[in-house]
Design an enzyme around this catalytic site. Structure first.
Site, PDB file in Angstrom:
ATOM      1  N   GLY A   1       0.825  -1.219   0.000  1.00 46.42           N
ATOM      2  CA  GLY A   1       0.000   0.000   0.000  1.00 46.42           C
ATOM      3  C   GLY A   1       0.855   1.264   0.000  1.00 46.42           C
TER       4      GLY A   1
ATOM      5  N   TYR B   1     -14.767   4.214  10.017  1.00 43.60           N
ATOM      6  CA  TYR B   1     -13.310   4.063   9.831  1.00 43.60           C
ATOM      7  C   TYR B   1     -12.582   4.617  11.060  1.00 43.60           C
ATOM      8  CZ  TYR B   1      -8.589   5.481   8.574  1.00 43.60           C
ATOM      9  OH  TYR B   1      -7.228   5.691   8.604  1.00 43.60           O
TER      10      TYR B   1
ATOM     11  N   SER C   1      -4.465   7.161  13.566  1.00 43.38           N
ATOM     12  CA  SER C   1      -4.783   8.344  12.758  1.00 43.38           C
ATOM     13  C   SER C   1      -5.203   9.499  13.656  1.00 43.38           C
ATOM     14  CB  SER C   1      -5.942   7.978  11.826  1.00 43.38           C
ATOM     15  OG  SER C   1      -6.505   9.131  11.254  1.00 43.38           O
TER      16      SER C   1
ATOM     17  N   LYS D   1     -10.145   2.810  14.343  1.00 47.09           N
ATOM     18  CA  LYS D   1      -8.824   3.198  14.862  1.00 47.09           C
ATOM     19  C   LYS D   1      -8.882   3.360  16.388  1.00 47.09           C
ATOM     20  CE  LYS D   1      -6.579   3.130  11.039  1.00 47.09           C
ATOM     21  NZ  LYS D   1      -5.673   2.027  10.764  1.00 47.09           N
TER      22      LYS D   1
ATOM     23  N   PHE E   1       0.086  -2.033   8.869  1.00 45.34           N
ATOM     24  CA  PHE E   1      -0.594  -1.001   8.071  1.00 45.34           C
ATOM     25  C   PHE E   1      -1.937  -1.503   7.531  1.00 45.34           C
ATOM     26  CE2 PHE E   1       3.933   0.156   7.224  1.00 45.34           C
ATOM     27  CZ  PHE E   1       3.885   1.498   7.566  1.00 45.34           C
TER      28      PHE E   1
ATOM     29  N   PHE F   1      -1.122  12.356  10.716  1.00 48.87           N
ATOM     30  CA  PHE F   1      -1.989  13.449  10.291  1.00 48.87           C
ATOM     31  C   PHE F   1      -2.286  13.217   8.790  1.00 48.87           C
ATOM     32  CE2 PHE F   1      -2.976  16.060  13.979  1.00 48.87           C
ATOM     33  CZ  PHE F   1      -2.440  15.196  14.909  1.00 48.87           C
TER      34      PHE F   1
ATOM     35  N   ARG G   1      -5.341  21.443   7.682  1.00 49.83           N
ATOM     36  CA  ARG G   1      -4.787  20.118   7.980  1.00 49.83           C
ATOM     37  C   ARG G   1      -3.273  20.218   8.086  1.00 49.83           C
ATOM     38  NH1 ARG G   1      -9.372  19.530   8.407  1.00 49.83           N
ATOM     39  NH2 ARG G   1     -10.790  17.956   7.556  1.00 49.83           N
TER      40      ARG G   1
HETATM   41  P1  NAD Z   1      -3.423   1.655   1.526  1.00 44.98           P
HETATM   42  O1  NAD Z   1      -4.830   1.253   1.242  1.00 44.98           O
HETATM   43  O2  NAD Z   1      -2.618   2.214   0.424  1.00 44.98           O
HETATM   44  O3  NAD Z   1      -2.624   0.404   2.150  1.00 44.98           O
HETATM   45  C1  NAD Z   1      -3.240  -0.555   2.964  1.00 44.98           C
HETATM   46  C2  NAD Z   1      -2.863  -1.933   2.410  1.00 44.98           C
HETATM   47  O4  NAD Z   1      -3.458  -2.927   3.238  1.00 44.98           O
HETATM   48  C3  NAD Z   1      -3.384  -2.155   1.001  1.00 44.98           C
HETATM   49  O5  NAD Z   1      -2.305  -2.554   0.178  1.00 44.98           O
HETATM   50  C4  NAD Z   1      -4.433  -3.253   1.139  1.00 44.98           C
HETATM   51  O6  NAD Z   1      -4.469  -4.094   0.011  1.00 44.98           O
HETATM   52  C5  NAD Z   1      -3.975  -3.959   2.401  1.00 44.98           C
HETATM   53  N1  NAD Z   1      -5.034  -4.639   3.168  1.00 44.98           N
HETATM   54  C6  NAD Z   1      -6.217  -4.114   3.577  1.00 44.98           C
HETATM   55  N2  NAD Z   1      -6.905  -5.038   4.267  1.00 44.98           N
HETATM   56  C7  NAD Z   1      -6.133  -6.155   4.309  1.00 44.98           C
HETATM   57  C8  NAD Z   1      -6.296  -7.441   4.871  1.00 44.98           C
HETATM   58  N3  NAD Z   1      -7.431  -7.791   5.498  1.00 44.98           N
HETATM   59  N4  NAD Z   1      -5.304  -8.349   4.730  1.00 44.98           N
HETATM   60  C9  NAD Z   1      -4.170  -8.017   4.067  1.00 44.98           C
HETATM   61  N5  NAD Z   1      -3.962  -6.823   3.497  1.00 44.98           N
HETATM   62  C10 NAD Z   1      -4.942  -5.905   3.618  1.00 44.98           C
HETATM   63  O7  NAD Z   1      -3.479   2.664   2.768  1.00 44.98           O
HETATM   64  P2  NAD Z   1      -2.346   3.607   3.359  1.00 44.98           P
HETATM   65  O8  NAD Z   1      -2.683   5.011   3.033  1.00 44.98           O
HETATM   66  O9  NAD Z   1      -1.004   3.079   3.017  1.00 44.98           O
HETATM   67  O10 NAD Z   1      -2.634   3.419   4.903  1.00 44.98           O
HETATM   68  C11 NAD Z   1      -1.907   2.501   5.705  1.00 44.98           C
HETATM   69  C12 NAD Z   1      -2.440   2.539   7.125  1.00 44.98           C
HETATM   70  O11 NAD Z   1      -2.326   3.882   7.625  1.00 44.98           O
HETATM   71  C13 NAD Z   1      -3.905   2.158   7.261  1.00 44.98           C
HETATM   72  O12 NAD Z   1      -4.059   1.452   8.474  1.00 44.98           O
HETATM   73  C14 NAD Z   1      -4.616   3.497   7.338  1.00 44.98           C
HETATM   74  O13 NAD Z   1      -5.829   3.410   8.023  1.00 44.98           O
HETATM   75  C15 NAD Z   1      -3.592   4.313   8.123  1.00 44.98           C
HETATM   76  N6  NAD Z   1      -3.726   5.760   7.907  1.00 44.98           N
HETATM   77  C16 NAD Z   1      -3.685   6.266   6.636  1.00 44.98           C
HETATM   78  C17 NAD Z   1      -3.818   7.633   6.434  1.00 44.98           C
HETATM   79  C18 NAD Z   1      -3.801   8.219   5.045  1.00 44.98           C
HETATM   80  O14 NAD Z   1      -4.255   9.360   4.876  1.00 44.98           O
HETATM   81  N7  NAD Z   1      -3.302   7.529   4.037  1.00 44.98           N
HETATM   82  C19 NAD Z   1      -3.995   8.485   7.532  1.00 44.98           C
HETATM   83  C20 NAD Z   1      -4.017   7.947   8.818  1.00 44.98           C
HETATM   84  C21 NAD Z   1      -3.878   6.567   8.997  1.00 44.98           C
HETATM   85  C1  UD1 Z   2      -9.513  11.813   6.125  1.00 42.75           C
HETATM   86  C2  UD1 Z   2      -9.816  11.295   7.491  1.00 42.75           C
HETATM   87  C3  UD1 Z   2      -8.603  10.659   8.093  1.00 42.75           C
HETATM   88  C4  UD1 Z   2      -8.088   9.590   7.184  1.00 42.75           C
HETATM   89  C5  UD1 Z   2      -7.754  10.214   5.839  1.00 42.75           C
HETATM   90  C6  UD1 Z   2      -7.277   9.160   4.870  1.00 42.75           C
HETATM   91  C7  UD1 Z   2     -11.490  12.369   8.884  1.00 42.75           C
HETATM   92  C8  UD1 Z   2     -11.840  13.569   9.676  1.00 42.75           C
HETATM   93  N1  UD1 Z   2     -10.297  12.383   8.321  1.00 42.75           N
HETATM   94  O1  UD1 Z   2      -8.667  12.928   6.300  1.00 42.75           O
HETATM   95  O2  UD1 Z   2      -8.908  10.067   9.318  1.00 42.75           O
HETATM   96  O3  UD1 Z   2      -6.976   8.994   7.760  1.00 42.75           O
HETATM   97  O4  UD1 Z   2      -8.941  10.846   5.318  1.00 42.75           O
HETATM   98  O5  UD1 Z   2      -8.268   8.619   4.110  1.00 42.75           O
HETATM   99  O6  UD1 Z   2     -12.247  11.473   8.783  1.00 42.75           O
HETATM  100  N2  UD1 Z   2     -10.914  18.290   0.262  1.00 42.75           N
HETATM  101  C9  UD1 Z   2     -11.487  19.081  -0.721  1.00 42.75           C
HETATM  102  N3  UD1 Z   2     -11.782  18.499  -1.913  1.00 42.75           N
HETATM  103  C10 UD1 Z   2     -11.536  17.175  -2.191  1.00 42.75           C
HETATM  104  C11 UD1 Z   2     -10.948  16.386  -1.180  1.00 42.75           C
HETATM  105  C12 UD1 Z   2     -10.651  16.978   0.037  1.00 42.75           C
HETATM  106  O7  UD1 Z   2     -11.735  20.261  -0.520  1.00 42.75           O
HETATM  107  O8  UD1 Z   2     -11.857  16.700  -3.292  1.00 42.75           O
HETATM  108  C13 UD1 Z   2     -10.581  18.916   1.546  1.00 42.75           C
HETATM  109  C14 UD1 Z   2     -11.295  18.284   2.715  1.00 42.75           C
HETATM  110  O9  UD1 Z   2     -12.533  18.920   2.933  1.00 42.75           O
HETATM  111  C15 UD1 Z   2     -10.289  18.525   3.844  1.00 42.75           C
HETATM  112  C16 UD1 Z   2      -8.939  18.491   3.154  1.00 42.75           C
HETATM  113  O10 UD1 Z   2      -9.200  18.702   1.769  1.00 42.75           O
HETATM  114  O11 UD1 Z   2     -10.493  19.798   4.356  1.00 42.75           O
HETATM  115  C17 UD1 Z   2      -8.208  17.164   3.324  1.00 42.75           C
HETATM  116  O12 UD1 Z   2      -9.113  16.133   2.977  1.00 42.75           O
HETATM  117  P1  UD1 Z   2      -8.662  14.606   2.821  1.00 42.75           P
HETATM  118  O13 UD1 Z   2      -7.445  14.520   1.983  1.00 42.75           O
HETATM  119  O14 UD1 Z   2      -9.855  13.825   2.374  1.00 42.75           O
HETATM  120  O15 UD1 Z   2      -8.227  14.176   4.277  1.00 42.75           O
HETATM  121  P2  UD1 Z   2      -9.009  14.302   5.661  1.00 42.75           P
HETATM  122  O16 UD1 Z   2     -10.470  14.430   5.478  1.00 42.75           O
HETATM  123  O17 UD1 Z   2      -8.322  15.332   6.463  1.00 42.75           O
END
Ligand code: NAD
Ligand code: UD1
Length: 343
Positions: A12, A152, A127, A156, A83, A181, A234
């Protein structure tokens, strides 16, 4: 001998960047991923950057028997970074049970097998969503947790509770929960990056896909918030900086440096930027005018949240290196390379 690290969700977005950093620090990396939200081709990018391959097993962590079989063959792991999870806020509102099942069953199966095999060290992806709308910013790790706006977010919070409860009953277990973040950007090589399947929910992939001509127009959700320009604020953190914090956390666990068996760290830059700031940064580094429109608020959005990162700075000795412009440029370079856009 190289320490063996299991990275679940390692193909991922954040996982792949972390695998690169681990390989570059000479860890032996084992990936488990069910490829539900990533592509197997990510492994090629990882190998090109790091010059070595991680081990890969396609496995769904909700599959109890397959997970147990995996651990029977890999009982000598030194640490796990977890992850693997589903992460779409919207999708979780539409399909809450899928989210609870996937994110919580995976964690429970993983923990069960770690405990059985006496694998003590776990880094968990949490998160900033656990803070909900914070009473004040920057938000630190002691801030009260509010009810998250989505299933979601609840997965967490529940996961953190499961981990806290587990360390009480299993005395060898040590956990670091990292509260991310807003991770954005891509590896400087543009060989790996963020590749959302379908229409992106998140801001930065939507910006880069709009500039690449894949999306017609970006909608900015809400311009009537109580912020300097009316759009949400953010803390956008560079994904490689974020990945490096996982290596530091693994080192801390493996070398028994944790002060408590359950530690929590915010991972952000400590700076808040509005949506319009992010767009301006993109336009500056790309030299392109972005097609966007101001529309109504998106339900469930937090007005403003950014991190107090002093705990991670002081205790982990980690801090971010890249600023918003550099990170935006990396996101754009990745999009261009992936789409074959020449300028
Ligand atoms: P991502 O979707 O790119 O990566 C997650 C990976 O987990 C994927 O490759 C998916 O195929 C795999 N996966 C999901 N469920 C599975 C399962 N049951 N068994 C095996 N593999 C599985 O997401 P990411 O952005 O890399 O996020 C990684 C972690 O960080 C997640 O736990 C997500 O909730 C957390 N997180 C992400 C963000 C963000 O904005 N990207 C923010 C805060 C927390
Ligand atoms: C959200 C989740 C966070 C999660 C992350 C990853 C909440 C409060 N936050 O973050 O927990 O880990 O997604 O999936 O649930 N925006 C626009 N136009 C768009 C997309 C986004 O204006 O098309 C704005 C949003 O309103 C926000 C900012 O951009 O103000 C960031 O949005 P986004 O990237 O979706 O992340 P979060 O909502 O902060």
């Amino acid at each position: 001998m190289a320490k063996k690290i299991l990275v679940t969700g390692g193909t991922g977005y954040i996982g792949s960047h972390t695998v690169v950093e681990l390989l570059q620090k000479d860890y032996e990396v084992f990936i488990i991923d069910n490829l539900s939200n990533s592509h197997i081709s990510v492994l090629e990018g990882i190998e090109k950057i790091a010059g070595k391959k991680p081990h890969f097993t396609k496995l769904d962590l909700t599959d109890k028997f397959a997970t147990e079989k995996y651990f029977n063959n890999h009982h000598d792991l030194d640490a796990v970074i977890h992850f693997a999870a589903l992460k779409s806020v919207n999708e979780s509102v539409a399909e809450p049970l899928r989210y609870y099942k996937n994110n919580l069953e995976s964690l429970i199966n993983l923990l069960h097998n770690m405990i059985t095999k006496e694998i003590s060290s776990l880094v968990f992806s949490s998160s900033c969503t656990v803070y909900g709308e914070p009473d004040k910013n920057p938000v630190n790790e002691k801030a009260p947790l509010k009810k998250p706006a989505s299933p979601y977010g609840k997965t967490k919070q529940i996961a953190e509770d499961i981990l806290q409860d587990s360390i009480i009953s299993v005395d060898f277990l040590k956990v670091i929960a990292l509260r991310y973040f807003n991770p954005i950007g891509s590896h400087q090589s543009s060989l790996i990056g963020e590749l959302p399947i379908g229409i992106p929910n998140n801001l930065v992939p939507f910006i880069t896909q709009t500039a690449a001509g894949i999306r017609e127009q970006l909608k900015v959700f809400g311009d009537d918030y109580n912020t300097s320009d009316g759009t949400c604020i953010r803390d956008y953190i560079n994904v490689v900086d974020l990945a490096k914090a996982h290596v530091v956390s693994v080192d801390r666990l493996i070398n028994n440096k944790s002060k408590e068996h359950f530690e929590i760290f915010n991972l952000g830059t400590g700076k808040g930027y509005s949506v319009l700031d992010a767009i301006k940064s993109f336009e500056k580094v790309s030299g392109k005018k972005l097609n966007y429109i101001l529309v109504d608020r998106r339900p469930g959005d937090i007005e403003q949240v950014w991190a107090d990162v002093s705990k991670a700075n002081e205790i982990l000795g980690w801090k971010t290196e890249k600023n918003l412009d550099e990170t935006m440029l990396s996101a754009w370079n990745w999009e261009k390379k992936y789409r074959g856009i020449q300028e």
